[in-house]
Scaffold this active site. Sequence first.
Site, mmCIF file in Angstrom:
data_model
loop_
_atom_site.group_PDB
_atom_site.id
_atom_site.type_symbol
_atom_site.label_atom_id
_atom_site.label_comp_id
_atom_site.label_asym_id
_atom_site.label_seq_id
_atom_site.Cartn_x
_atom_site.Cartn_y
_atom_site.Cartn_z
ATOM 1 C CE LYS A 103 -3.011 2.318 3.170
ATOM 2 N NZ LYS A 103 -2.809 2.611 4.421
ATOM 3 C CE1 TYR A 143 0.873 -23.660 4.899
ATOM 4 C CE2 TYR A 143 -0.580 -25.271 3.967
ATOM 5 C CZ TYR A 143 0.494 -24.262 3.814
ATOM 6 O OH TYR A 143 0.663 -24.376 2.587
ATOM 7 C CE LYS A 147 -0.014 -20.494 3.111
ATOM 8 N NZ LYS A 147 1.252 -19.677 2.487
HETATM 9 P P1 NAD Z 1 9.398 -23.942 1.230
HETATM 10 O O1 NAD Z 1 9.317 -24.260 2.558
HETATM 11 O O2 NAD Z 1 10.468 -24.569 0.328
HETATM 12 O O3 NAD Z 1 9.388 -22.410 1.150
HETATM 13 C C1 NAD Z 1 8.933 -21.422 1.977
HETATM 14 C C2 NAD Z 1 10.008 -20.235 2.104
HETATM 15 O O4 NAD Z 1 9.614 -19.557 3.031
HETATM 16 C C3 NAD Z 1 11.215 -21.067 2.939
HETATM 17 O O5 NAD Z 1 12.549 -20.897 1.816
HETATM 18 C C4 NAD Z 1 11.209 -20.571 4.098
HETATM 19 O O6 NAD Z 1 12.522 -20.470 4.795
HETATM 20 C C5 NAD Z 1 10.561 -19.385 4.082
HETATM 21 N N1 NAD Z 1 10.015 -18.497 5.249
HETATM 22 C C6 NAD Z 1 9.295 -19.224 6.129
HETATM 23 N N2 NAD Z 1 8.738 -18.327 7.093
HETATM 24 C C7 NAD Z 1 9.395 -17.324 6.911
HETATM 25 C C8 NAD Z 1 9.287 -15.942 7.707
HETATM 26 N N3 NAD Z 1 8.800 -15.890 8.781
HETATM 27 N N4 NAD Z 1 10.249 -14.999 7.276
HETATM 28 C C9 NAD Z 1 10.990 -15.296 5.947
HETATM 29 N N5 NAD Z 1 11.035 -16.300 5.292
HETATM 30 C C10 NAD Z 1 10.228 -17.503 5.697
HETATM 31 O O7 NAD Z 1 7.740 -24.225 0.553
HETATM 32 P P2 NAD Z 1 7.189 -23.926 -0.671
HETATM 33 O O8 NAD Z 1 6.588 -25.305 -1.084
HETATM 34 O O9 NAD Z 1 8.269 -23.347 -1.715
HETATM 35 O O10 NAD Z 1 6.072 -23.100 -0.565
HETATM 36 C C11 NAD Z 1 5.704 -21.719 -0.880
HETATM 37 C C12 NAD Z 1 4.820 -21.156 -0.701
HETATM 38 O O11 NAD Z 1 3.623 -21.767 -1.428
HETATM 39 C C13 NAD Z 1 4.129 -21.191 0.585
HETATM 40 O O12 NAD Z 1 3.462 -20.015 1.210
HETATM 41 C C14 NAD Z 1 3.107 -22.344 0.814
HETATM 42 O O13 NAD Z 1 2.281 -22.221 1.964
HETATM 43 C C15 NAD Z 1 2.617 -22.288 -0.557
HETATM 44 N N6 NAD Z 1 2.007 -23.591 -1.038
HETATM 45 C C16 NAD Z 1 2.784 -24.441 -1.720
HETATM 46 C C17 NAD Z 1 2.491 -25.746 -2.053
HETATM 47 C C18 NAD Z 1 3.653 -26.734 -2.426
HETATM 48 O O14 NAD Z 1 2.926 -27.814 -2.977
HETATM 49 N N7 NAD Z 1 4.571 -26.606 -2.585
HETATM 50 C C19 NAD Z 1 1.273 -25.903 -1.677
HETATM 51 C C20 NAD Z 1 0.062 -25.048 -1.530
HETATM 52 C C21 NAD Z 1 0.908 -23.722 -0.887
#
Ligand code: NAD
Length: 313
Positions: A103, A143, A147
């Site tokens: 924003k 979670y 979300k």
């Molecule tokens: P991942 O764990 O590989 O990546 C998440 C990243 O966020 C990591 O690098 C972690 O270190 C970072 N992180 C977490 N908390 C943090 C914080 N407080 N500050 C800064 N960095 C932080 O997981 P992913 O599979 O790459 O998921 C990425 C996004 O996609 C997430 O939001 C997840 O909920 C969403 N998502 C992924 C899937 C999937 O199948 N991979 C499915 C649904 C949703």
Amino acid sequence: MKALVTGGAGFIGSHLCAALLREGHSVVCVDNLITGNKGNVASLIDHPGFEFILHDVTQPLDVSADLIFHLASPASPPGYLLYPDKTALANSLGTYLLLDLAKRHGAKFLLASTSEAYGDPLEHPQREDYWGNVNPIGIRSCYDESKRFGEALTMVYVRQHDLDARIIRIFNTYGPHSDPDDGRLVPNFVTQALKGEPLTVYGSGQQTRSLCYVSDLVEGILRAMLFDGTKGDVFNLGMPDERTVLEFAQMIKSLAGSSSPIVFTPYLSEDDPNRRCPNIDKAKDKLRWTPNVKLEDGLTATIEWFRTKLSIS
Ligand code: NAD
Ligand code: UDP
């Protein structure tokens, strides 16, 4: 344009950073590395348009950007069960701070939400207008519910502050850069198959999922952010090809050429959704997006990446 990618050193975020750089944008990758790995962005570090900032999104951040992609959150069930408080806060407080940053800087915003927002769905396949069936106090609620709160807050910023924001609900995604130890279906089965260990199918293995290859997902993310007319939209992004968990185990075992047994073990957590499959008509229509990578091809590429990563010949 200048893009800020939170969770940029994670599995999906690292592919998104690379794709943005390929398209000529500059990228600020913000990550606290709680579940991510700096190795995922090692090939980008020397790119003049790339900057890495070690930062927790639950703390204020002042970085100007034109595009903010908020992906930071533990994402695997074992990950968020290990860090329930940090997960709840990354998706609530973290989303608030990033919406506010968007924003203040007049940036476009994209929230990476999840198919878990539908909980254990009673409608199949899931369309974006389905409200879901979520246990608000269950073990996965750190979670799911954070979300869902992030989605609600994003819509508050759209309606109250006219922010140019959109939400994507990501369905199970797989591919290179996925953490071999994060406990999800593909990394577990691939690692077990390659190491000759038993493939651990939880429950009966009759629960369903559908798997989207990461390059397809990233294309969908870019379109959701960059296409005109997506302000205030919610898009399911995933592969509408529903299979049982047991079928995935059998397929991965076969593609890896493994002689590992498949064993049935108790569920890791309660409220494991029984059926899940996206309806992607909206993304097809508005974003002209469809996932193209065939399951066998994506799994083969992923198995080869894991083989190298785990140094298994
Ligand atoms: P991942 O764990 O590989 O990546 C998440 C990243 O966020 C990591 O690098 C972690 O270190 C970072 N992180 C977490 N908390 C943090 C914080 N407080 N500050 C800064 N960095 C932080 O997981 P992913 O599979 O790459 O998921 C990425 C996004 O996609 C997430 O939001 C997840 O909920 C969403 N998502 C992924 C899937 C999937 O199948 N991979 C499915 C649904 C949703
Ligand atoms: N699963 C399994 N064995 C494993 C890992 C996962 O049977 O070693 C199952 C899990 O119970 C769920 C599905 O595979 O039904 C997908 O699990 P994942 O952790 O990948 O993500 P979820 O879809 O539950 O968020």
